[in-house]
Write an enzyme that holds these catalytic residues in place. Structure first.
Site, PDB file in Angstrom:
ATOM      1  N   LYS A 181     -19.274  33.980  -5.076  1.00 13.55           N
ATOM      2  CA  LYS A 181     -19.945  35.248  -5.381  1.00 13.55           C
ATOM      3  C   LYS A 181     -19.076  36.128  -6.275  1.00 13.55           C
ATOM      4  CE  LYS A 181     -22.128  39.078  -2.818  1.00 13.55           C
ATOM      5  NZ  LYS A 181     -22.315  39.608  -1.448  1.00 13.55           N
ATOM      6  N   GLU A 192     -27.264  34.259   3.293  1.00 16.85           N
ATOM      7  CA  GLU A 192     -25.832  34.454   3.049  1.00 16.85           C
ATOM      8  C   GLU A 192     -25.057  34.553   4.366  1.00 16.85           C
ATOM      9  OE1 GLU A 192     -23.085  37.781   0.689  1.00 16.85           O
ATOM     10  OE2 GLU A 192     -24.968  38.381   1.632  1.00 16.85           O
ATOM     11  N   CYS A 250     -26.895  37.895  -2.888  1.00 16.44           N
ATOM     12  CA  CYS A 250     -27.039  39.234  -2.334  1.00 16.44           C
ATOM     13  C   CYS A 250     -26.761  40.338  -3.359  1.00 16.44           C
ATOM     14  CB  CYS A 250     -26.148  39.369  -1.096  1.00 16.44           C
ATOM     15  SG  CYS A 250     -26.591  40.766  -0.012  1.00 16.44           S
TER      16      CYS A 250
END
Length: 275
Positions: free
Chosen positions: A123, A40, A164
């Protein structure tokens, strides 16, 4: 499927352009892989929030350009980690809208073996508890899956994309499962202080969904924060097929996708879902 997980390490002193060129060269070194996965925000700095505005780029910016060329050269699918994405014309948030960020997204890019953009995932769950990403980024609004065909005539499988902090939200992975995912691709910048959660949650998402989980974390330290490393590839029964240390490292692992069907047939827990 030959999966190469590139656990990239970087510090604050390395310029973004130089890091992008270095990582693209690292990807070029993965000839023979079907899938290459990066961490990421490796180019822009996962915790370098004060620099995101100047470093942000569009979906067709320098990171995609460099890695698309590398993907074409080695003929592999490349999950380019994620970038700080800005729209072509920076959109300012409505001042009446609460917590909508500054027009940026934390966006992961999946590039095909010919360098084409196969999928982009913004995200959904932003980390920071009102600071950093949670303050400056807009949340994504859609789950994203994409077919993975790779090279060498491999059968097509479907990958679900997450990033994540998403790993802490099992309902996202259930949606990706319902959409047909057999593999989850999870780039991250997970700190060393909580790396035990990183490995545990990856195994949990694999077991409960009977999917392969490919986790690519960041190594090194930047913005004063040591990164956790410990990238891993987990099979559909929770067995760790490969695990990295805490430094820059490449994990190369053969993943037998038939194991997903075997696990689901031998222990058909997914058929008993009620919610």
């Amino acid at each position: 499927m030959r999966v190469h997980v590139l656990q990239v390490a970087y510090g604050d002193e390395e310029p973004v352009a130089e890091r992008t060129a270095r990582v693209a060269e690292l990807v070029r070194g993965q000839r023979g892989a079907d899938l290459v996965v990066l961490p990421e925000l490796w180019a822009h700095g996962a915790f370098a929030a004060s620099s995101w505005r100047e470093r942000a780029e569009t979906l067709d910016g320098p990171v995609r350009t460099a890695l698309a060329a590398a993907a074409r050269e080695i003929g592999a699918t490349v999950h380019a980690g994620s970038i700080v994405e800005r729209p072509p014309a920076l959109v300012r948030p409505d001042p009446e809208a609460e917590n909508q960020g500054c027009g940026f997204w934390n966006t992961s890019l999946l590039l095909g073996p010919r360098g084409e953009l196969e999928a982009a995932y913004r995200k959904i769950h932003r980390f920071g508890f009102g600071e950093g990403e949670a303050l400056l980024m807009r949340p994504g609004g859609e789950t994203v899956t994409a077919p993975l065909s790779g090279a060498r005539g491999l059968p097509v499988t479907r990958a679900g994309l997450a990033t994540c902090y998403d790993l802490r939200f099992p309902e996202l992975f259930r949606e990706l499962l319902t959409a047909g995912s057999e593999v989850f691709l999870v780039p991250a910048a997970w700190p060393a202080s909580r790396v035990g959660h990183w490995t545990l949650l990856g195994r949990a998402r694999a077991v409960e969904n009977q999917c392969v989980v490919v986790q690519c974390n960041t190594a090194g330290a930047h913005s004063g924060l040591p990164m956790g490393g410990r990238s891993q590839v987990v099979g559909p029964t929770g067995d760790v097929l490969a695990e990295a240390g805490d430094g820059e490292e490449v994990l190369a692992v053969e993943v037998d996708l038939a194991e997903v069907d075997i696990a689901r047939a031998s222990f058909p827990v997914l058929a008993d879902r009620r919610l």
